[in-house]
Design an enzyme around this catalytic site. Structure first.
Site, PDB file in Angstrom:
ATOM      1  N   VAL A  11       0.830  -1.207   0.000  1.00 49.07           N
ATOM      2  CA  VAL A  11       0.000   0.000   0.000  1.00 49.07           C
ATOM      3  C   VAL A  11       0.864   1.256   0.000  1.00 49.07           C
ATOM      4  O   VAL A  11       0.670   2.177  -0.799  1.00 49.07           O
ATOM      5  CB  VAL A  11      -0.958  -0.008   1.217  1.00 49.07           C
ATOM      6  CG1 VAL A  11      -1.655   1.332   1.372  1.00 49.07           C
ATOM      7  CG2 VAL A  11      -1.985  -1.112   1.075  1.00 49.07           C
ATOM      8  N   LYS A  35      15.060  -3.136   2.876  1.00 49.12           N
ATOM      9  CA  LYS A  35      14.071  -2.700   1.879  1.00 49.12           C
ATOM     10  C   LYS A  35      14.418  -1.309   1.340  1.00 49.12           C
ATOM     11  O   LYS A  35      14.374  -1.066   0.131  1.00 49.12           O
ATOM     12  CB  LYS A  35      12.686  -2.682   2.541  1.00 49.12           C
ATOM     13  CG  LYS A  35      11.552  -2.509   1.561  1.00 49.12           C
ATOM     14  CD  LYS A  35      10.225  -2.382   2.266  1.00 49.12           C
ATOM     15  CE  LYS A  35       9.570  -3.708   2.572  1.00 49.12           C
ATOM     16  NZ  LYS A  35       8.272  -3.566   3.246  1.00 49.12           N
ATOM     17  N   LYS A 206     -14.260   1.248   5.164  1.00 49.16           N
ATOM     18  CA  LYS A 206     -13.242   0.280   4.742  1.00 49.16           C
ATOM     19  C   LYS A 206     -13.596  -1.131   5.238  1.00 49.16           C
ATOM     20  O   LYS A 206     -13.580  -2.104   4.490  1.00 49.16           O
ATOM     21  CB  LYS A 206     -11.874   0.716   5.283  1.00 49.16           C
ATOM     22  CG  LYS A 206     -10.768  -0.270   5.075  1.00 49.16           C
ATOM     23  CD  LYS A 206     -10.337  -0.376   3.628  1.00 49.16           C
ATOM     24  CE  LYS A 206      -9.302  -1.451   3.454  1.00 49.16           C
ATOM     25  NZ  LYS A 206      -8.717  -1.539   2.164  1.00 49.16           N
ATOM     26  N   PHE A 251     -16.727 -10.228  -8.227  1.00 46.95           N
ATOM     27  CA  PHE A 251     -16.595 -10.944  -6.947  1.00 46.95           C
ATOM     28  C   PHE A 251     -17.617 -12.061  -6.780  1.00 46.95           C
ATOM     29  O   PHE A 251     -18.002 -12.431  -5.678  1.00 46.95           O
ATOM     30  CB  PHE A 251     -16.581  -9.972  -5.756  1.00 46.95           C
ATOM     31  CG  PHE A 251     -15.231  -9.308  -5.655  1.00 46.95           C
ATOM     32  CD1 PHE A 251     -14.853  -8.336  -6.557  1.00 46.95           C
ATOM     33  CD2 PHE A 251     -14.298  -9.727  -4.717  1.00 46.95           C
ATOM     34  CE1 PHE A 251     -13.589  -7.780  -6.536  1.00 46.95           C
ATOM     35  CE2 PHE A 251     -13.027  -9.179  -4.685  1.00 46.95           C
ATOM     36  CZ  PHE A 251     -12.677  -8.197  -5.596  1.00 46.95           C
ATOM     37  N   LEU A 252     -18.063 -12.600  -7.924  1.00 51.19           N
ATOM     38  CA  LEU A 252     -18.897 -13.808  -7.890  1.00 51.19           C
ATOM     39  C   LEU A 252     -18.150 -14.950  -8.566  1.00 51.19           C
ATOM     40  O   LEU A 252     -18.772 -15.838  -9.137  1.00 51.19           O
ATOM     41  CB  LEU A 252     -20.232 -13.551  -8.598  1.00 51.19           C
ATOM     42  CG  LEU A 252     -21.244 -12.663  -7.862  1.00 51.19           C
ATOM     43  CD1 LEU A 252     -22.528 -12.524  -8.671  1.00 51.19           C
ATOM     44  CD2 LEU A 252     -21.566 -13.218  -6.466  1.00 51.19           C
ATOM     45  N   GLY A 255     -14.324 -20.529  -6.306  1.00 57.05           N
ATOM     46  CA  GLY A 255     -12.956 -21.058  -6.343  1.00 57.05           C
ATOM     47  C   GLY A 255     -12.581 -21.718  -5.039  1.00 57.05           C
ATOM     48  O   GLY A 255     -13.445 -22.258  -4.330  1.00 57.05           O
ATOM     49  N   CYS A 262      -5.423  -9.024   2.818  1.00 57.52           N
ATOM     50  CA  CYS A 262      -6.510  -8.170   3.316  1.00 57.52           C
ATOM     51  C   CYS A 262      -7.738  -8.936   3.791  1.00 57.52           C
ATOM     52  O   CYS A 262      -8.093  -8.865   4.974  1.00 57.52           O
ATOM     53  CB  CYS A 262      -6.917  -7.186   2.229  1.00 57.52           C
ATOM     54  SG  CYS A 262      -5.674  -5.941   1.956  1.00 57.52           S
TER      55      CYS A 262
HETATM   56  C1  UDX Z   1      -8.697  -6.613  -1.658  1.00 66.16           C
HETATM   57  C2  UDX Z   1      -9.747  -5.558  -2.033  1.00 66.16           C
HETATM   58  O1  UDX Z   1     -10.313  -5.884  -3.317  1.00 66.16           O
HETATM   59  C3  UDX Z   1      -9.133  -4.172  -2.062  1.00 66.16           C
HETATM   60  O2  UDX Z   1     -10.145  -3.191  -2.306  1.00 66.16           O
HETATM   61  C4  UDX Z   1      -8.471  -3.903  -0.725  1.00 66.16           C
HETATM   62  O3  UDX Z   1      -7.822  -2.629  -0.732  1.00 66.16           O
HETATM   63  C5  UDX Z   1      -7.473  -4.991  -0.381  1.00 66.16           C
HETATM   64  O4  UDX Z   1      -8.101  -6.268  -0.420  1.00 66.16           O
HETATM   65  P1  UDX Z   1      -6.689  -7.892  -2.905  1.00 66.16           P
HETATM   66  O5  UDX Z   1      -6.490  -8.641  -1.632  1.00 66.16           O
HETATM   67  O6  UDX Z   1      -5.510  -7.312  -3.603  1.00 66.16           O
HETATM   68  O7  UDX Z   1      -7.709  -6.660  -2.690  1.00 66.16           O
HETATM   69  O8  UDX Z   1      -7.373  -8.884  -3.948  1.00 66.16           O
HETATM   70  P2  UDX Z   1      -8.819  -9.148  -4.576  1.00 66.16           P
HETATM   71  O9  UDX Z   1      -8.714  -9.010  -6.036  1.00 66.16           O
HETATM   72  O10 UDX Z   1      -9.874  -8.386  -3.908  1.00 66.16           O
HETATM   73  O11 UDX Z   1      -8.974 -10.709  -4.243  1.00 66.16           O
HETATM   74  C6  UDX Z   1      -8.946 -11.189  -2.905  1.00 66.16           C
HETATM   75  C7  UDX Z   1      -9.103 -12.693  -2.871  1.00 66.16           C
HETATM   76  O12 UDX Z   1     -10.413 -13.058  -3.258  1.00 66.16           O
HETATM   77  C8  UDX Z   1      -8.180 -13.449  -3.812  1.00 66.16           C
HETATM   78  O13 UDX Z   1      -7.716 -14.630  -3.183  1.00 66.16           O
HETATM   79  C9  UDX Z   1      -9.056 -13.811  -4.988  1.00 66.16           C
HETATM   80  O14 UDX Z   1      -8.629 -14.963  -5.666  1.00 66.16           O
HETATM   81  C10 UDX Z   1     -10.377 -14.031  -4.283  1.00 66.16           C
HETATM   82  N1  UDX Z   1     -11.548 -13.790  -5.160  1.00 66.16           N
HETATM   83  C11 UDX Z   1     -11.796 -12.561  -5.680  1.00 66.16           C
HETATM   84  C12 UDX Z   1     -12.413 -14.844  -5.412  1.00 66.16           C
HETATM   85  O15 UDX Z   1     -12.223 -15.984  -4.932  1.00 66.16           O
HETATM   86  N2  UDX Z   1     -13.506 -14.617  -6.198  1.00 66.16           N
HETATM   87  C13 UDX Z   1     -13.784 -13.401  -6.727  1.00 66.16           C
HETATM   88  O16 UDX Z   1     -14.799 -13.274  -7.423  1.00 66.16           O
HETATM   89  C14 UDX Z   1     -12.897 -12.335  -6.467  1.00 66.16           C
END
Ligand code: UDX
Length: 435
Positions: A11, A35, A206, A251-252, A255, A262
């Protein structure tokens, strides 16, 4: 503007580089000397598309500089973003020690007005605690003014630079007009939707956003479980649901569950926060449970179809918690590989960028130089991360190399019908068997 970023992880670094890109002068700070050395000497400690190029450009023009000294960063800038880690403690609470340290250090080195901005995901009320820590640590009889604000980050790994430059919204949690004016100035070049509110509400936005996204994932994963049992196809269900604007298709994707730095941590922290405030957040507890069960059910599927796991050679494509990142934190691959190793399987794995990080976290795995080497003499293949590269593989070569042509697609990523016609036995999630 002169801006300091304390904490140069995903971040912090992305925020710093992007703020330089939109015209600010940025000083990035981290207590990890190694780092900072890497960053000063032209390296990038993380893999993030687009970051390297921007970093090189602004490092050269000195629009972004690096230090290990919070004092130096605090003196140089009026606006100080806090982007340090907030790892989970054993009980699920976020560990805020680093945040407290930053607040203390800034206070002790303040020589003019400062605006401290929380960027890390923190429990609601952290803003109040930062404010108190600064008051307690200001030089005696100091009349210096300061503000504390919350500006939560929503960027996703793998598309972080793009997300920063084109945010759906920028949330500003402020307690004074001065803080609002300064933060509006910081983000002016982005021309984004700006939501201005108080600090506690911004913190809650958040929590609620990340937890809601995790809820969508667990919801569709639960639907996939039922699809599997009644012979429906979850991919079509998601498509059919997704056209409804009130729901949306994103996000549907079903898996092997969500991972990363996060969602698992943020869901834990929100459940804990609710508990402490006297509310039992049962929906979110189930979200977490479904996510764990999803990995277990994938392992059960492999056990069922492969018969005995002992002495089998299992190929794994993809280790990172999702595509386009080298991040292995809370990756589903860790749990799945560990469970299969415990049953006596030999694992041959390949990931385009996450193998260096994976080597530090999993032992006893044969890491391979490419996707073909990983499937050599394998009894089955597991696809655990949806890297584009895996769709472009020559499956004739894969078929001829594998010992048994069985694929478990943990992301429903491959074309199961085409592979079935090609002689593979493919198992996805929530779709039944496609042979
Ligand atoms: C997430 C939030 O999206 C972001 O807004 C926040 O700031 C940090 O956390 P990130 O962890 O980078 O971001 O990845 P993201 O793309 O959200 O995916 C998170 C996890 O969910 C991954 O393991 C991904 O594989 C899984 N996922 C995502 C699913 O299993 N299905 C989906 O439809 C979307």
């Amino acid at each position: 503007m002169d801006i300091a970023i304390v904490g140069s992880g995903y971040v912090g670094l992305v925020t710093g580089v992007c703020l330089a890109h939109i015209g600010h002068h940025v000083i990035c700070c981290d207590n990890n000397e190694e780092k900072i050395k890497v960053l000063k000497s032209g390296g990038v400690p993380i893999y993030e598309p687009g970051l390297n190029e921007l970093l090189a450009k602004y490092r050269k023009s000195k629009r972004i500089v690096f230090t290990t000294s919070i004092a130096e960063a605090a003196k140089k800038a009026t606006v100080i973003f806090i982007a340090v880690g907030t790892p989970s403690k054993k009980n699920g609470d976020a560990d805020l020690t680093y945040i407290e340290n930053v607040a203390r250090e800034v206070a002790r080195n303040m020589d003019s007005y400062k605006l401290l901005v929380e960027k890390s995901t923190v429990p609601a009320q952290t803003g109040n605690r930062i404010e108190r820590t600064i008051r307690l640590n200001l030089p005696k009889n100091s009349t210096l003014e300061f503000d504390v604000a919350s500006n939560p980050e929503f960027l996703r790994e793998g598309s972080a630079v793009e997300d920063f430059m084109h945010p759906d919204r920028v949330v500003l949690g402020v307690s004074s007009k001065r803080a609002e004016r300064l933060l509006r100035e910081v983000y002016k070049p982005l021309k984004a939707n700006i939501v201005v509110t108080n600090v506690a509400t911004a913190e809650m936005i958040k929590h609620a956003s990340n937890s809601f996204l995790a809820t969508k994932i667990s919801f569709i994963n639960s639907v996939a479980q039922i699809c599997e049992r009644v012979g429906a196809d979850v991919e079509k269900v998601a498509e059919g649901m997704g056209y409804d604007k009130r729901i949306g298709r994103s996000f549907l994707n079903t898996g092997i569950g969500y991972g990363g730095s996060c969602f698992p941590k943020d869901v834990d922290a929100f459940v804990r926060l609710a508990e402490k405030s006297g509310y039992d957040f049962s929906i979110l507890k189930s979200v977490r449970q479904v996510n764990e069960d999803q990995k277990k059910s994938f392992i059960r599927l492999i056990e069922d179809k492969l018969w005995n796991i002992k002495d089998k050679t299992i190929a794994v494509w993809g280790l990172a918690f999702k595509a386009n990142t080298d991040d292995m934190r809370s990756a589903a691959s860790l749990t799945i590989i560990e469970a299969l190793q415990a049953e006596g399987a030999s694992i041959q794995a390949y990931d385009p960028v996450a193998m260096d990080n994976a080597k530090k976290m999993i032992k006893g795995v044969k890491f391979c130089e490419d996707a073909y080497a990983a499937v050599k003499d394998a009894d089955c293949l597991l696809l655990l991360t949806e890297w584009d590269e895996f769709r472009k593989v020559d499956f004739t070569k894969v078929r001829d190399t594998m010992s048994q042509t069985v694929i478990f697609d943990g992301r429903n990523f491959l074309d199961h019908d085409a592979l079935g016609a090609f002689g593979f036995e493919c198992y996805g999630i929530g779709r039944g068997k496609h042979a």
